[in-house]
Enzyme design. Structure first.
Site, PDB file in Angstrom:
ATOM      1  N   HIS A   1     -12.151   1.373  -4.640  1.00  0.00           N
ATOM      2  CA  HIS A   1     -11.303   0.607  -5.541  1.00  0.00           C
ATOM      3  C   HIS A   1     -12.018  -0.670  -5.995  1.00  0.00           C
ATOM      4  O   HIS A   1     -12.911  -1.174  -5.303  1.00  0.00           O
ATOM      5  CB  HIS A   1     -10.009   0.172  -4.838  1.00  0.00           C
ATOM      6  CG  HIS A   1      -9.102   1.291  -4.477  1.00  0.00           C
ATOM      7  ND1 HIS A   1      -7.918   1.543  -5.146  1.00  0.00           N
ATOM      8  CD2 HIS A   1      -9.180   2.220  -3.489  1.00  0.00           C
ATOM      9  CE1 HIS A   1      -7.311   2.579  -4.582  1.00  0.00           C
ATOM     10  NE2 HIS A   1      -8.061   3.000  -3.574  1.00  0.00           N
TER      11      HIS A   1
ATOM     12  N   TYR B   1       0.869  -1.171   0.000  1.00  0.00           N
ATOM     13  CA  TYR B   1       0.000   0.000   0.000  1.00  0.00           C
ATOM     14  C   TYR B   1       0.907   1.221   0.000  1.00  0.00           C
ATOM     15  O   TYR B   1       1.385   1.672   1.032  1.00  0.00           O
ATOM     16  CB  TYR B   1      -0.933   0.000   1.209  1.00  0.00           C
ATOM     17  CG  TYR B   1      -1.817   1.220   1.290  1.00  0.00           C
ATOM     18  CD1 TYR B   1      -2.439   1.729   0.148  1.00  0.00           C
ATOM     19  CD2 TYR B   1      -2.026   1.877   2.495  1.00  0.00           C
ATOM     20  CE1 TYR B   1      -3.239   2.849   0.212  1.00  0.00           C
ATOM     21  CE2 TYR B   1      -2.827   3.002   2.573  1.00  0.00           C
ATOM     22  CZ  TYR B   1      -3.438   3.487   1.439  1.00  0.00           C
ATOM     23  OH  TYR B   1      -4.233   4.600   1.493  1.00  0.00           O
TER      24      TYR B   1
ATOM     25  N   ASP C   1      -2.063  -1.309  -4.087  1.00  0.00           N
ATOM     26  CA  ASP C   1      -2.454   0.053  -4.430  1.00  0.00           C
ATOM     27  C   ASP C   1      -1.180   0.889  -4.466  1.00  0.00           C
ATOM     28  O   ASP C   1      -0.613   1.212  -3.425  1.00  0.00           O
ATOM     29  CB  ASP C   1      -3.439   0.576  -3.382  1.00  0.00           C
ATOM     30  CG  ASP C   1      -3.845   2.019  -3.616  1.00  0.00           C
ATOM     31  OD1 ASP C   1      -3.360   2.637  -4.589  1.00  0.00           O
ATOM     32  OD2 ASP C   1      -4.640   2.549  -2.821  1.00  0.00           O
TER      33      ASP C   1
END
Length: 262
Positions: free
Chosen positions: A255, A112, A154
């Site tokens: 998302h 992340y 991500d």
């Protein structure tokens, strides 16, 4: 073998969505980001009842990553420190953003990446420094082992203009500024390839849409969730898709899951 990445934007809030999605998709490994919960409060049982082994690295209200795996993972580590050492990792592991383990001989790295807030801010500088440590972290795996790597998560970076619904003023926009893109390209120069771009060169396909201003309904999105693969694993990839169906649900994550299949 199917590996998915999904920023769920709170695992407790999105728990029913993730459970239903796993029930209808034959996923071997699911990498989730923004779990936003400390480890002892993570809702493990419903996912274990689906047959998954859970590996969790979380913190309260922010960040947090986890891997759900159909088989036990090998050589699981959390954070930068175990791989690059304390001096290089500095204080980056105070934010829980990195977890890795080996599934069927493939090292899965779940990330992340910091958002960076806005170009020129302290958080932006933090993001660029974090990406430099990430390169050193991945270099350790690439130089010291013969395993193939699937690096997913991500990334909070749209690498190309076609990964953004509107690339106007991209140089000044977080997630598309030149320094962010250069930092990611520098990492990819280690020999990593974008699984999604193996199968489509078209723009207009996104993995994140802002909740505001009807972003999803108007398809005003960004492709910032990625799978990057080492060359041999890239050759074995037979598909990489973005599943927008969960984004259509009531109170969804902003998302969508991205799935690569080998």
């Amino acid at each position: 073998m199917k590996v998915a990445t999904w920023n769920v934007n709170s695992i407790r809030t999105r728990q029913p969505h993730v459970i239903d999605w796993l029930k209808t998709n034959n996923i071997d490994v699911l990498c989730v980001q923004e779990t936003k919960v400390i480890d002892q409060d993570f809702p493990k049982t419903p996912f274990e009842e689906l047959g998954y082994h859970l590996y969790i690295y979380g913190q309260k209200a922010y960040n947090g990553v986890a891997i759900f795996s159909r088989q036990p993972l090998e050589d699981v580590t959390m954070g930068f420190t175990p791989i690059v050492g304390e001096s290089l990792a500095e204080d980056f592991d105070e934010q829980k953003r990195v977890i890795t383990g080996i599934f069927q001989g493939v090292r899965i790295v779940n990330l992340y990446v910091p958002n960076g807030s806005a170009v020129g801010t302290e958080k932006y500088d933090y993001k660029l420094r974090w990406l430099k440590v990430l390169k050193q972290y991945l270099t350790q795996f690439l130089e010291k082992s013969k395993q193939e790597l699937c690096i997913c998560g991500d990334f909070n970076i749209a690498l190309e203009d076609k990964d953004i619904y509107n690339s106007k003023s991209k140089e000044d926009h977080i997630m598309s500024s030149p320094l962010e893109r250069e930092s990611l390209k520098d990492i990819l120069d280690l020999g990593l390839k974008d699984a999604f771009r193996k199968f489509t060169s078209e723009g207009g396909q996104f993995s994140w849409w802002d909740y505001r201003s009807g972003g999803f309904q108007r398809n005003r999105g960004w492709r910032i969730d990625h799978h990057y693969l080492t060359p041999k694993l890239y050759e074995k990839a037979i598909s990489c898709t973005i599943d927008i169906e969960p984004r259509k649900l009531t109170q969804p994550s902003d998302h969508a899951p991205v799935i690569v299949e080998f």
